[in-house]
Design an enzyme around this catalytic site. Structure first.
Site, PDB file in Angstrom:
ATOM      1  N   GLU A 159       0.832  -1.209   0.000  1.00 52.14           N
ATOM      2  CA  GLU A 159       0.000   0.000   0.000  1.00 52.14           C
ATOM      3  C   GLU A 159       0.864   1.255   0.000  1.00 52.14           C
ATOM      4  O   GLU A 159       0.508   2.266  -0.586  1.00 52.14           O
ATOM      5  CB  GLU A 159      -0.971  -0.001   1.180  1.00 52.14           C
ATOM      6  CG  GLU A 159      -2.016  -1.112   1.126  1.00 52.14           C
ATOM      7  CD  GLU A 159      -2.773  -1.184  -0.190  1.00 52.14           C
ATOM      8  OE1 GLU A 159      -2.972  -0.143  -0.851  1.00 52.14           O
ATOM      9  OE2 GLU A 159      -3.144  -2.312  -0.589  1.00 52.14           O
ATOM     10  N   HIS A 219       1.664   2.255  -3.454  1.00 53.26           N
ATOM     11  CA  HIS A 219       0.639   3.119  -4.059  1.00 53.26           C
ATOM     12  C   HIS A 219       0.793   4.556  -3.538  1.00 53.26           C
ATOM     13  O   HIS A 219       0.665   5.525  -4.284  1.00 53.26           O
ATOM     14  CB  HIS A 219      -0.767   2.638  -3.693  1.00 53.26           C
ATOM     15  CG  HIS A 219      -1.200   1.381  -4.380  1.00 53.26           C
ATOM     16  ND1 HIS A 219      -1.200   1.245  -5.746  1.00 53.26           N
ATOM     17  CD2 HIS A 219      -1.681   0.206  -3.892  1.00 53.26           C
ATOM     18  CE1 HIS A 219      -1.665   0.031  -6.061  1.00 53.26           C
ATOM     19  NE2 HIS A 219      -1.955  -0.616  -4.952  1.00 53.26           N
ATOM     20  N   HIS A 262       3.441   6.351  -5.317  1.00 54.54           N
ATOM     21  CA  HIS A 262       3.004   6.711  -6.673  1.00 54.54           C
ATOM     22  C   HIS A 262       2.249   8.048  -6.627  1.00 54.54           C
ATOM     23  O   HIS A 262       2.392   8.884  -7.517  1.00 54.54           O
ATOM     24  CB  HIS A 262       2.101   5.585  -7.201  1.00 54.54           C
ATOM     25  CG  HIS A 262       2.034   5.470  -8.693  1.00 54.54           C
ATOM     26  ND1 HIS A 262       1.275   4.524  -9.314  1.00 54.54           N
ATOM     27  CD2 HIS A 262       2.608   6.179  -9.687  1.00 54.54           C
ATOM     28  CE1 HIS A 262       1.398   4.650 -10.634  1.00 54.54           C
ATOM     29  NE2 HIS A 262       2.196   5.654 -10.885  1.00 54.54           N
TER      30      HIS A 262
HETATM   31 ZN    ZN Z   1      -2.726  -2.544  -4.678  1.00 57.87          ZN
END
Ligand code: ZN
Length: 699
Positions: free
Chosen positions: A483, A486, A489
């Site tokens: 997580e 992410h 990102h």
């Molecule tokens: Zn994911």
């Protein structure tokens, strides 16, 4: 502009004054959302009307920039609303979601069925082609994306077909909300009650205490309540010694949503499947899977089927080999017994025990949450990207359990403010939280509006009793890193336009950076840094480090098979024509069994990771016909892990390259071009096959 009806004291009325535009949660109340969202819808409609009615020739400023500037109020309210709905729901929020869902869908339709708006974009494209306007690469990609979205949303349909499409979209949005709501309520109702502690032998004292507290809260004083998690595989099943209890938990897990009560999801999912098929037909696609794949990096449903079909036989063969080893262990105590799904994780733990490798119970004291985060997750981001993190106790989140960290970029000479954004961590489970783990944004990075990112990570870790440490299992450590991948990102996004920010990439690409970030969980340097006994301070025994950091295929047969089962089910439901979707709820199980049998997955006692009746990814969330994305992304992930290893692994230089060529680009160009820019070539499947022990797949 339509008159702004939003009360000035509504905390969403103006951009928040808090650092990075964090919503003012000290002031936000549930009742603020509806007026803010409705005013946001009206405001954006008026803004788009103005763009569509513009009479000057189309330019970047009066079309692309103007479109991307529109809807600020809506985003300001909608991002926190959907975050809170997923992480800290209550009846008022759920009601509002069901009430608003159709309006949100209608709003989207009104944008994408506005022929004047499309004409402005076509005009801009024509002017760019004629050399009258110059588009930067990100602007050309944005224009292309907007035009494609118009086509996919039915701009070329007749007026009556557009109306039919709007009705389908509105109904589908309501149904998805209804599915999630029933599932969440049903999960609470499916918890398994035990009245005799012997039935729960194998659980730790903390787990028992948690189960006793859950029972008390549910009105069963003196008993124990074992709650269910979203996937089919329930962690407790791996440690319960009592075979009958294991099977009860497994049974409760696998029958969620199919009891014929208020929580039954079968009627809802059948209607969703049929309406999606009708919508695809209306838009000129054979089925929903074709519609979804066209917009993904996969390109076609056939490409998806080809990939899943190649992997399935090899995965099942591996699972069969693993099953044979487990059956041997089972027969030592239970001669002749049939191996079932409920035994799998439990016996796999015993097999590992035979090999003197650490199981989760042995590892847990070394995997304390705070240490894993500070000296693992955040430390890896520091060494790769030069980021540092300072907890902001002065800022308030949407729930007392949330923690807020300010993220700083590596300092650069002449740049005093190197604040990047905020990271909001919400790790603990609550009955009102959706299952699983995910990342949300509260503010999306973009240079157009000068916004810096605020991102949230949600997990469902069970909170220990007050004063006790939070000790994690291996999967939870992996999930924390995933997580946070992410989150990176979103945090490291460096794009101009809001709609291209961070994770705004196709579904079958978005899991790639998060999966890459998992590699640092088992990197020897990072592992040594975080895995320290929470009481004695002793480091992890060296042989355990070797075990954890070695590329291993233990359990990959099961894991790949259960994953492929879910991915194939998702494809099967979404490759139907409208008249092929069953109408009787009793046919859901039959359809499922036939789809798994057709793929050869019925040959081993490995149930799909999600059965249809609790597959929230595809019925309640955005992964319809796209659950395959995880393994599709994993091809890129495994190839990138190899790239890191070829270049010396955990270094600042490697992190910088990955950041600059990939994470920072978000959706501002073709994502596969970002990958090629990083890797110097297209992705190869070999590293994935090696990782999952699928070496015998024919290519
Ligand atoms: Zn994911």
């Amino acid at each position: 502009m339509v008159p702004m009806t939003l009360a000035p004291d509504n905390p969403f009325a103006r951009p928040s004054d808090l650092p990075y535009g964090l919503p003012d949660y000290d002031a936000v109340r549930v009742e603020h959302y509806e007026p803010a969202l409705r005013a946001g819808l009206a405001e954006q409609r008026a803004e788009l009307d103005a763009i569509a009615g513009e009479t000057d020739p189309p330019t970047v400023a009066n079309t692309l920039d103007a479109l991307e500037r529109s809807g600020r109020l809506l985003r300001r309210a909608a991002l926190p609303f959907f975050n809170q709905l997923s992480a800290d729901a209550n009846d008022a929020l759920e009601d509002l979601h069901e009430r608003l869902a159709a309006d949100l869908a209608a709003h989207r339709d009104a944008i994408y069925q506005d022929a004047r708006l499309r004409a402005r974009l076509v005009g801009l494209r024509d002017r760019a082609e004629a050399g009258e306007v110059t588009l930067e690469p990100d602007q050309a990609w944005l224009l292309r994306t907007w035009l494609k979205d118009f086509r996919r949303a039915g701009i070329d349909l007749s007026t009556s077909d557009q109306e039919a499409l709007r009705d389908l979209n509105a109904r589908l949005t309501e149904l998805s909300a209804a599915f999630s709501r029933r599932l969440l309520a049903g999960e609470k109702a499916s918890a398994v009650l035990a009245t005799d502690p012997d039935e729960l032998a194998g659980l730790t004292d903390d787990e028992l205490a948690g189960a006793a507290q859950a029972a008390t809260e549910a009105g069963h004083e003196g008993a124990w309540l074992v709650g269910l998690q979203l996937p089919t595989r329930q962690d407790v099943v791996g440690s319960l010694d009592h075979r009958a209890t294991r099977r009860r938990v497994q049974q409760a897990s696998e029958t969620r949503g199919s009891h014929g009560d208020d929580h039954d999801t079968r009627g809802v999912l059948l209607e969703i499947a049929r309406l999606r098929a009708e919508r695809a037909r209306l838009l000129g696609y054979p089925h929903h899977a074709a519609y979804v794949a066209e917009d993904a990096t996969a390109g076609s449903a056939e490409a998806v089927a080809g990939m899943l079909g190649r992997l399935a036989p090899a995965a099942v063969a591996n699972a069969r080999t693993e099953g044979a080893a487990l059956r041997e262990v089972l027969h030592r105590t239970d001669p002749g017994a049939e191996l079932c799904a409920a035994d799998w994780a439990y016996l796999a733990g015993r097999v590992r025990g035979d090999e003197h490798a650490p199981d989760d119970a042995a590892l847990r004291p070394y995997l304390e949450l705070e240490r894993v985060v500070q000296h693992g997750v955040l430390e890896a981001a520091h060494r790769l990207y030069g980021l540092s993190f300072v907890e902001r106790h002065d800022l308030t989140g949407y729930h007392p359990d949330t923690r807020i960290f300010e993220v700083f970029d590596a300092p650069e000479p002449g740049r005093p403010d190197h604040g990047l954004g905020l990271f909001v961590a919400d790790w603990y489970t609550r009955p009102v939280k959706r299952g699983g783990a995910w990342m949300n944004t509260l503010v999306d990075q973009n240079r157009l509006l000068g916004e810096r990112p605020v991102v949230v990570n949600n997990l469902n870790i069970v909170k220990p009793a007050p004063g006790r440490p939070t000790l994690l299992g291996r999967d939870q450590v992996r999930t924390l890193f995933h997580e946070f991948g992410h989150a990176l990102h979103g945090l490291l996004s460096d794009v101009r336009y809001p709609s291209q920010s961070g994770t705004s990439v196709p579904r079958d690409f978005v899991e790639f950076p998060s999966q890459v970030n998992e590699m640092w969980a088992w990197d020897p340097q990072i592992l040594r840094s975080y895995a320290v006994h929470h009481v004695t301070g002793e480091p992890l025994p060296p042989e355990w480090i070797d075990h954890l950091t070695a590329e291993r295929q233990d359990g990959e047969g099961f894991a790949t098979t259960e994953y492929l089962g879910a991915a194939l089910l998702d494809q099967a439901w979404h490759r139907l024509a409208p008249h092929e979707v069953p109408t009787d709820v009793e046919d859901v199980a039959t359809f499922e069994a036939a789809a798994l049998a057709a793929a050869g997955l019925d040959d081993v006692p490995v149930p799909p990771r999600y059965r249809s009746t609790y597959f929230n990814h595809v019925w309640g969330s955005g992964y319809a016909a796209a659950y395959y994305s995880y393994i599709w992304s994993e091809v890129l992930d495994a190839d990138t892990v190899r790239w890191y290893r070829e270049r010396g692994g955990l270094t600042r230089e490697n992190g910088e390259e990955f950041r600059r060529r990939l994470l920072a680009r978000g959706g501002s160009q073709d994502p596969l071009a970002s990958f090629r820019d990083l890797r110097g070539r297209d992705a190869e499947i070999g590293p994935l096959l090696a990782r999952r022990g699928l070496g015998t797949v024919s290519s």
